[in-house]
Scaffold this active site. Structure first.
Site, PDB file in Angstrom:
ATOM      1  N   CYS A 161       0.844  -1.201   0.000  1.00  0.00           N
ATOM      2  CA  CYS A 161       0.000   0.000   0.000  1.00  0.00           C
ATOM      3  C   CYS A 161       0.880   1.252   0.000  1.00  0.00           C
ATOM      4  O   CYS A 161       1.801   1.368   0.798  1.00  0.00           O
ATOM      5  CB  CYS A 161      -0.901   0.000   1.229  1.00  0.00           C
ATOM      6  N   CYS A 164       0.096   3.181   3.596  1.00  0.00           N
ATOM      7  CA  CYS A 164       0.538   2.699   4.908  1.00  0.00           C
ATOM      8  C   CYS A 164       1.523   1.537   4.817  1.00  0.00           C
ATOM      9  O   CYS A 164       2.007   1.044   5.831  1.00  0.00           O
ATOM     10  CB  CYS A 164      -0.671   2.298   5.754  1.00  0.00           C
ATOM     11  N   CYS A 190      -5.924  -1.520  -0.262  1.00  0.00           N
ATOM     12  CA  CYS A 190      -5.236  -1.896   0.971  1.00  0.00           C
ATOM     13  C   CYS A 190      -6.180  -2.623   1.923  1.00  0.00           C
ATOM     14  O   CYS A 190      -7.320  -2.218   2.112  1.00  0.00           O
ATOM     15  CB  CYS A 190      -4.671  -0.654   1.653  1.00  0.00           C
ATOM     16  N   CYS A 193      -6.028   0.080   5.330  1.00  0.00           N
ATOM     17  CA  CYS A 193      -6.519   1.461   5.301  1.00  0.00           C
ATOM     18  C   CYS A 193      -7.428   1.745   4.102  1.00  0.00           C
ATOM     19  O   CYS A 193      -7.878   2.870   3.925  1.00  0.00           O
ATOM     20  CB  CYS A 193      -5.347   2.446   5.335  1.00  0.00           C
ATOM     21  N   CYS A 216       7.151 -11.726 -14.646  1.00  0.00           N
ATOM     22  CA  CYS A 216       8.145 -12.233 -15.598  1.00  0.00           C
ATOM     23  C   CYS A 216       8.234 -11.392 -16.875  1.00  0.00           C
ATOM     24  O   CYS A 216       9.310 -11.257 -17.444  1.00  0.00           O
ATOM     25  CB  CYS A 216       7.926 -13.703 -15.906  1.00  0.00           C
ATOM     26  N   HIS A 243       4.827 -17.655 -19.838  1.00  0.00           N
ATOM     27  CA  HIS A 243       6.092 -17.271 -19.222  1.00  0.00           C
ATOM     28  C   HIS A 243       6.938 -16.605 -20.311  1.00  0.00           C
ATOM     29  O   HIS A 243       6.679 -16.815 -21.492  1.00  0.00           O
ATOM     30  CB  HIS A 243       6.803 -18.498 -18.647  1.00  0.00           C
ATOM     31  N   ASP A 260      17.047 -17.402 -17.838  1.00  0.00           N
ATOM     32  CA  ASP A 260      15.799 -16.982 -17.197  1.00  0.00           C
ATOM     33  C   ASP A 260      16.117 -15.992 -16.074  1.00  0.00           C
ATOM     34  O   ASP A 260      16.591 -16.381 -15.008  1.00  0.00           O
ATOM     35  CB  ASP A 260      15.046 -18.200 -16.642  1.00  0.00           C
TER      36      ASP A 260
HETATM   37 ZN   LIG Z   1      -2.822   1.051   3.507  1.00  0.00          ZN
END
Ligand SMILES: [Zn+2]
Length: 501
Positions: A161, A164, A190, A193, A216, A243, A260
């Site tokens: 987030c 926060c 979030c 929050c 990827c 992929h 890779d």
């Molecule tokens: Zn948050």
């Protein structure tokens, strides 16, 4: 004038003036985007549902053709290949390459590569290694790969987030105009929050050098750019079973090496089929001057793969590749074209052979992974931990692989948490906790060397020996406490009661 007449016809055939205005507005928006980012071929496709739905209106499809759109009924998969082949040209921009080089600690990596080279030669000389000789470019590539995975790029499942720093969950997709491109944006909410956090899925390499994160797709795109900026002949490799990775040409062994970046793996092409258990279909590689079907390098079961290939006919695929290649190679010198053709024939011959994982065990296999994990302490040091319960009561010890923690409950309530698997073991040898980010799986696996795994518990001994497996990825064939990264259930649970006796 003709323009106005054509529009008037469409307006007549549209149910209402409002709808007609909406269609016009969507079309103008679409054209504006194309003009603003003329090199973004994805952006040229009409994806707007209103415009798509309006194609049945009399005169509208004709009008689109009149102003320069093409109606394409071509196979989606083949179109995707064409668009990816166009896409790799963006890594050839010299300013961009120079900008990319500024991000790489070149001198440090060169020193490490020299050290690696010396150690490699020492092991061969003293008979401790049967690997083939290593050249500087490849030693440098290994260092680049390790640095890229462990110090530069970051994997993101869901972003933290931005308000926060808490955990977020996926909400929806949208499209946004960013500094250098218009791109798809995933919106996350979030859990604490409720603030929303955007996760832009950048295609633009310049933006990726700045954000240094993604899945990827972003990992492979940015790594392709870094390799090109260092003048490695590099391919961007697209696997239709979801992929992407890279390939780099090794001039010493005259072959394309699988690289890779998400896994920091070099030259282990069978990890997807044998390690991850993927049912492969099409794997197509794109470089600045060539396109190639490289599926066969990644499979030891060619016949089964062929049966799964249903996106287009073999002939259509071959014709598309030949046509795209021919068109692109018009721009290269005669000498280069001859060289590319020779190299191509050689590669096709190499891919005819169905390889087995064990082929990669001894033959020129280049891997720094074990050494690296030891160096970084990822193997973990066990703490000779003893669970000592002096007080009477019922106890439950649970290990959660996804969180890498032990939860100890006393009489049904939480009692203590021990972080990391090694902090709760008395003794463990040659095992490590493996996270497969692409696959969203996590488990305890054994090292490439023989293994003993002990979980000693005062007088209760839980003992597991991990061994066996086949070939290059044999270590991956024995797994303990496997679960998806999303799970939070315990994978090991020991219940006991401490009483007077
Ligand atoms: Zn948050």
């Amino acid at each position: 004038m003709e323009d106005m007449a054509r529009l008037a016809v469409i307006e007549q055939n549209t149910p209402s003036v409002e709808i007609f205005n909406k269609i016009l507005h969507a079309l103008i928006q679409h054209i504006t985007n194309i003009l603003e980012f003329p090199h973004d071929f994805e952006l040229r496709k009409i994806k707007d549902s209103l415009i798509k739905d309006s194609l049945s209106l009399d005169g509208f499809a004709d009008y689109l053709k009149y102003i320069g759109f093409e109606l394409i009924t071509k196979n989606e998969f083949l179109l995707k290949l064409e668009s990816l082949f166009n896409d790799v040209l963006k890594y050839e921009d010299e300013d961009l390459q120079e900008f990319a080089r500024l991000h790489i600690p070149i001198v440090t990596l060169q020193i490490k590569a020299m050290e690696r080279l010396r150690e490699h030669q020492r092991l061969i000389k003293t008979g401790q290694s049967k690997e083939t000789d290593l050249n500087f470019d490849i030693a440098f590539l290994i260092e680049l790969l390790e640095w890229y995975k462990h110090s530069f790029f970051k994997w993101v499942d869901s972003p933290d987030c931005q308000n926060c720093g808490g955990r977020t969950t996926y909400k929806r997709n949208t499209t946004m105009k960013m500094e250098t491109e218009t791109c798809r944006v995933e919106v996350y909410i979030c859990e604490s929050c409720t603030a929303s956090t955007n996760f832009p899925r950048h295609n633009c390499p310049r933006a990726l050098l700045k954000s240094k994160r993604g899945r990827c797709g972003e990992w492979a795109a940015c790594f392709t750019l870094l390799c090109r900026s260092l003048n490695y002949d590099t391919r961007y490799v697209y696997d239709t079973t979801d992929h992407v990775w890279c390939e780099v040409f090794d001039y010493d062994s005259n072959r394309w090496l699988h690289v890779d970046p998400c896994e920091a793996k070099l030259d282990q092409p069978l990890i997807y089929e044998h390690g991850w258990g993927k049912k492969l279909e099409y794997i197509i590689a794109f470089s600045r001057d060539d396109i190639q079907d490289v599926t066969w390098r990644y499979s030891g079961h060619h016949k089964e793969v062929r049966q799964r290939r249903i996106l287009c006919s073999d002939l259509e695929l071959m014709e598309t590749i030949l046509l795209l290649r021919k068109h692109r190679q018009k721009q290269v010198s005669e000498a280069r074209r001859i060289y590319l053709t020779k190299r191509l024939v050689q590669e096709l011959a190499q891919m005819l052979v169905e390889r087995k994982p064990s082929d990669y065990d001894n033959e020129g296999r280049i891997s720094g992974s074990l050494q690296w994990r030891k160096q970084r302490g990822e193997l973990g040091e066990t703490k000779s931990h003893v669970f000592d319960f002096k007080e009477l009561g019922r106890y439950s010890i649970q290990y959660v692989t996804s969180k890498d923690e032990y939860r100890i409950y006393k009489n049904g309530g939480e009692y203590e948490i021990i972080n990391t698997w090694c902090d709760g073991t008395f003794e463990a040898k040659n095992v490590f906790r493996k996270e497969e980010k692409d696959w969203k799986m996590v488990y305890i696996a054994r090292e490439e060397t023989p293994t003993i795994f002990d979980r000693r518990f005062k007088t209760l001994i839980l003992k597991a020996e991990l061994s066996g497996g086949h070939g290059d990825v044999s270590w991956q064939h024995a797994q303990l406490f496997r679960q998806t990264l999303m799970d939070s259930e315990s994978t090991l649970c020991v219940e006991l009661t401490v009483n007077e006796n």
